[in-house]
Write a protein that holds these residues in place. Structure first.
Motif, PDB file in Angstrom:
ATOM      1  N   SER A 122       1.193  -1.284   0.499  1.00 32.91           N
ATOM      2  CA  SER A 122      -0.126  -0.039  -0.251  1.00 32.91           C
ATOM      3  C   SER A 122       0.802   1.502  -0.060  1.00 32.91           C
ATOM      4  N   GLU A 123       2.133   0.941  -0.038  1.00 38.85           N
ATOM      5  CA  GLU A 123       3.361   2.140   0.759  1.00 38.85           C
ATOM      6  C   GLU A 123       3.414   3.243  -0.946  1.00 38.85           C
ATOM      7  N   TRP A 124       2.732   2.904  -1.961  1.00 42.04           N
ATOM      8  CA  TRP A 124       3.687   3.319  -2.808  1.00 42.04           C
ATOM      9  C   TRP A 124       2.391   4.716  -3.481  1.00 42.04           C
ATOM     10  N   SER A 125       3.830   5.959  -4.153  1.00 41.72           N
ATOM     11  CA  SER A 125       3.406   6.842  -3.872  1.00 41.72           C
ATOM     12  C   SER A 125       3.242   6.727  -6.092  1.00 41.72           C
ATOM     13  N   TYR A 126       2.098   7.120  -6.485  1.00 41.53           N
ATOM     14  CA  TYR A 126       1.642   6.667  -8.087  1.00 41.53           C
ATOM     15  C   TYR A 126       2.898   8.023  -8.734  1.00 41.53           C
ATOM     16  N   TYR A 127       2.933   9.303  -8.279  1.00 39.14           N
ATOM     17  CA  TYR A 127       3.746   9.768  -9.014  1.00 39.14           C
ATOM     18  C   TYR A 127       5.467   9.317  -9.362  1.00 39.14           C
ATOM     19  N   GLU A 128       5.534   8.922  -8.297  1.00 40.29           N
ATOM     20  CA  GLU A 128       7.195   8.276  -8.044  1.00 40.29           C
ATOM     21  C   GLU A 128       7.093   7.088  -9.137  1.00 40.29           C
ATOM     22  N   ARG A 129       6.366   6.392  -9.092  1.00 42.36           N
ATOM     23  CA  ARG A 129       6.311   5.302 -10.083  1.00 42.36           C
ATOM     24  C   ARG A 129       5.961   6.007 -11.649  1.00 42.36           C
ATOM     25  N   TRP A 130       5.702   6.878 -11.421  1.00 43.72           N
ATOM     26  CA  TRP A 130       5.088   7.679 -12.697  1.00 43.72           C
ATOM     27  C   TRP A 130       6.778   8.013 -13.367  1.00 43.72           C
ATOM     28  N   MET A 131       7.501   8.685 -12.472  1.00 38.99           N
ATOM     29  CA  MET A 131       8.561   8.725 -12.629  1.00 38.99           C
ATOM     30  C   MET A 131       8.996   8.296 -13.069  1.00 38.99           C
ATOM     31  N   ALA A 132       9.513   6.700 -12.712  1.00 37.08           N
ATOM     32  CA  ALA A 132      10.619   5.625 -13.105  1.00 37.08           C
ATOM     33  C   ALA A 132       9.597   5.142 -14.924  1.00 37.08           C
ATOM     34  N   ALA A 133       9.114   5.366 -14.209  1.00 35.17           N
ATOM     35  CA  ALA A 133       8.141   4.461 -15.990  1.00 35.17           C
ATOM     36  C   ALA A 133       8.714   5.337 -16.914  1.00 35.17           C
ATOM     37  N   LEU A 134       8.955   6.698 -16.916  1.00 40.43           N
ATOM     38  CA  LEU A 134       9.075   7.578 -17.955  1.00 40.43           C
ATOM     39  C   LEU A 134      10.563   8.166 -17.953  1.00 40.43           C
ATOM     40  N   GLU A 135      11.231   7.586 -16.832  1.00 34.73           N
ATOM     41  CA  GLU A 135      12.765   7.705 -16.753  1.00 34.73           C
ATOM     42  C   GLU A 135      13.309   6.056 -17.765  1.00 34.73           C
ATOM     43  N   GLU A 136      12.363   5.122 -17.816  1.00 35.78           N
ATOM     44  CA  GLU A 136      12.376   3.836 -19.280  1.00 35.78           C
ATOM     45  C   GLU A 136      12.217   4.147 -19.671  1.00 35.78           C
ATOM     46  N   LEU A 137      11.067   4.329 -20.486  1.00 39.77           N
ATOM     47  CA  LEU A 137      10.615   5.327 -21.517  1.00 39.77           C
ATOM     48  C   LEU A 137      11.898   5.516 -22.338  1.00 39.77           C
ATOM     49  N   ALA A 138      11.936   6.798 -21.056  1.00 40.90           N
ATOM     50  CA  ALA A 138      12.920   7.597 -21.755  1.00 40.90           C
ATOM     51  C   ALA A 138      13.841   6.826 -22.791  1.00 40.90           C
ATOM     52  N   ARG A 139      14.989   5.999 -21.617  1.00 37.38           N
ATOM     53  CA  ARG A 139      15.667   5.128 -22.074  1.00 37.38           C
ATOM     54  C   ARG A 139      15.783   3.917 -23.627  1.00 37.38           C
ATOM     55  N   THR A 140      13.889   3.818 -23.278  1.00 42.97           N
ATOM     56  CA  THR A 140      14.549   2.491 -24.289  1.00 42.97           C
ATOM     57  C   THR A 140      13.854   3.498 -25.564  1.00 42.97           C
ATOM     58  N   LYS A 141      13.644   4.633 -25.194  1.00 40.67           N
ATOM     59  CA  LYS A 141      13.090   5.759 -27.432  1.00 40.67           C
ATOM     60  C   LYS A 141      14.329   6.593 -26.788  1.00 40.67           C
ATOM     61  N   GLY A 142      15.734   5.849 -26.146  1.00 39.22           N
ATOM     62  CA  GLY A 142      16.705   6.343 -26.819  1.00 39.22           C
ATOM     63  C   GLY A 142      16.974   7.910 -26.501  1.00 39.22           C
ATOM     64  N   TRP A 143      16.087   8.828 -26.023  1.00 39.55           N
ATOM     65  CA  TRP A 143      16.380  10.603 -25.380  1.00 39.55           C
ATOM     66  C   TRP A 143      17.455  10.457 -24.792  1.00 39.55           C
ATOM     67  N   VAL A 144      17.138   9.876 -23.075  1.00 36.57           N
ATOM     68  CA  VAL A 144      18.138   9.898 -22.319  1.00 36.57           C
ATOM     69  C   VAL A 144      18.566   8.512 -21.976  1.00 36.57           C
ATOM     70  N   SER A 145      19.404   8.612 -21.397  1.00 31.78           N
ATOM     71  CA  SER A 145      20.107   6.622 -20.978  1.00 31.78           C
ATOM     72  C   SER A 145      20.165   7.473 -19.542  1.00 31.78           C
TER      73      SER A 145
END
Lengths: 209, 143
Positions: free
Chosen positions: B83-106
């Motif tokens: 129950s202890e997760w923060s939606y936007y903390e996970r959001w940012m983790a997802a954005l980082e991963e998206l940026a990595r796989t798309k080759g925008w930001v390593s």
């Protein structure tokens, strides 16, 4: 397997403080903007849809209390930081806050000339224009013109004071109570207080609008 | 010059709503009076950056959706307190991963810049309290 892991470390679960994650978000934005993948203005635009959601509810409540309770108002004008704690606003981390009272003869407006220092815990997220060079420079040079751009026309018989918020000392404005609000409850009054009126670029709403 | 008082168009908000509605665990997104709500400035910034990238670069929204599902699963598989997760903390983790796989930001690039930002003192140039008005325009227009 482990090589793969070294090349692509999983973003997984790294416990981060709020400060760290805020820095990470800022870093992401800076890199994306530098690479030309996106403009800051596009991000500003999207966040302006929601900026009121982190809005000035607390500031509005405090202003309404000051309008109805003269003793509280005195405490607020003398020592805003303590008076705000009284209203349940904390988290200022030792930063000092000062409230400037608008009167019949003096109007105040707040700017941060260098960056975007803002009394966060009370007013929430700053509007995007607060960070724009146009506002930061012109508020000091041509305050009457800037106020007019926000639809606020201040007569020549009124003195205008512009205050520069810094990280150490943050300002916000106590607007004048609108007319036609005799007998209003604090809650009704708070609904009339807008973010812009607490920055000093607008009057509070009136009961008619 | 930037217009000081620009407001977003009315259809932007409904467009954003339809993007948010299809996200995983959307019932966990913080809301106030039915509208998406944010408590911290970085949350609103991470959110806005993601939708602005979607709009500007035109990648399918499903790509982000999938990353967010994966990021939430990572949390669930490694944490005992679900129950202890923060939606936007996970959001940012997802954005980082998206940026990595798309080759925008390593990831190393992001780590490095983050460290630089953390190393700067906050508001490095604006620490002194300024106790007098910076400008006074006296009544009758005399400065």
């Amino acid at each position: 397997m482990s090589l793969e892991h070294d090349i692509h470390p999983s973003p997984g679960i790294v416990p981060r403080s709020d400060e760290e994650i805020a820095a990470r978000v800022k870093a992401m934005e800076a890199i994306l903007v530098e690479k030309g993948l996106i403009g800051s203005d596009a991000i500003d635009y999207m966040s302006s849809v929601y900026e009121h959601e982190v809005g000035p509810q607390l500031g509005a409540k405090i202003a309404a209390r000051a309008w109805t309770d003269p003793e509280f108002k005195q405490r607020l004008l003398v020592d805003a930081t303590s008076a705000c704690v009284e209203m349940g606003v904390g988290g200022m981390q030792g930063e000092e806050m000062r409230v400037l009272e608008n009167t019949d003869s003096v109007r105040n407006m707040v700017v941060c000339t260098l960056c975007s220092c803002y009394p966060w815990p009370v007013l929430g997220l700053p509007p995007n224009w607060y960070k724009y060079p146009a506002y930061r420079a012109r508020a000091v040079r041509d305050p009457r013109g800037v106020m007019a751009e926000f639809g606020l026309h201040v007569g020549d018989d009124i003195e205008i004071r512009i205050w520069d918020s810094s990280a150490e000392l943050r300002y916000w404005v106590l607007p004048q109570r609108p007319g036609g609000t005799d007998g209003f409850t604090e809650e009704q009054l708070a609904a009339l207080v807008t973010r812009d009126s607490l920055i000093g670029v607008a009057d509070p709403l009136t009961p008619e609008n | 010059m930037q217009s000081i008082n620009e407001r977003p168009s009315d259809d932007t908000k409904s467009k954003l709503k339809s993007l948010v509605d299809v996200l995983p665990f959307s019932e966990r997104i913080p809301r106030r009076s039915d509208d998406v709500a944010f408590d911290k400035a970085w949350e609103i910034r991470a959110f806005s950056m993601t939708v602005a990238l979607h709009e500007k670069l035109g990648f399918p929204w499903e790509d982000f959706q999938q990353e967010l599902i994966a990021a939430i699963h990572v949390w669930e598989s490694r944490q005992s307190d679900l129950s202890e997760w923060s939606y936007y903390e996970r959001w940012m983790a997802a954005l980082e991963e998206l940026a990595r796989t798309k080759g925008w930001v390593s990831t190393p690039e992001l780590d490095k810049r983050t460290d630089e930002i953390l190393a700067q003192p906050r508001n490095a140039h604006h620490q002194q309290p300024l106790r007098e008005p910076v400008t006074v325009v006296s009544a009758e227009g005399k400065a």
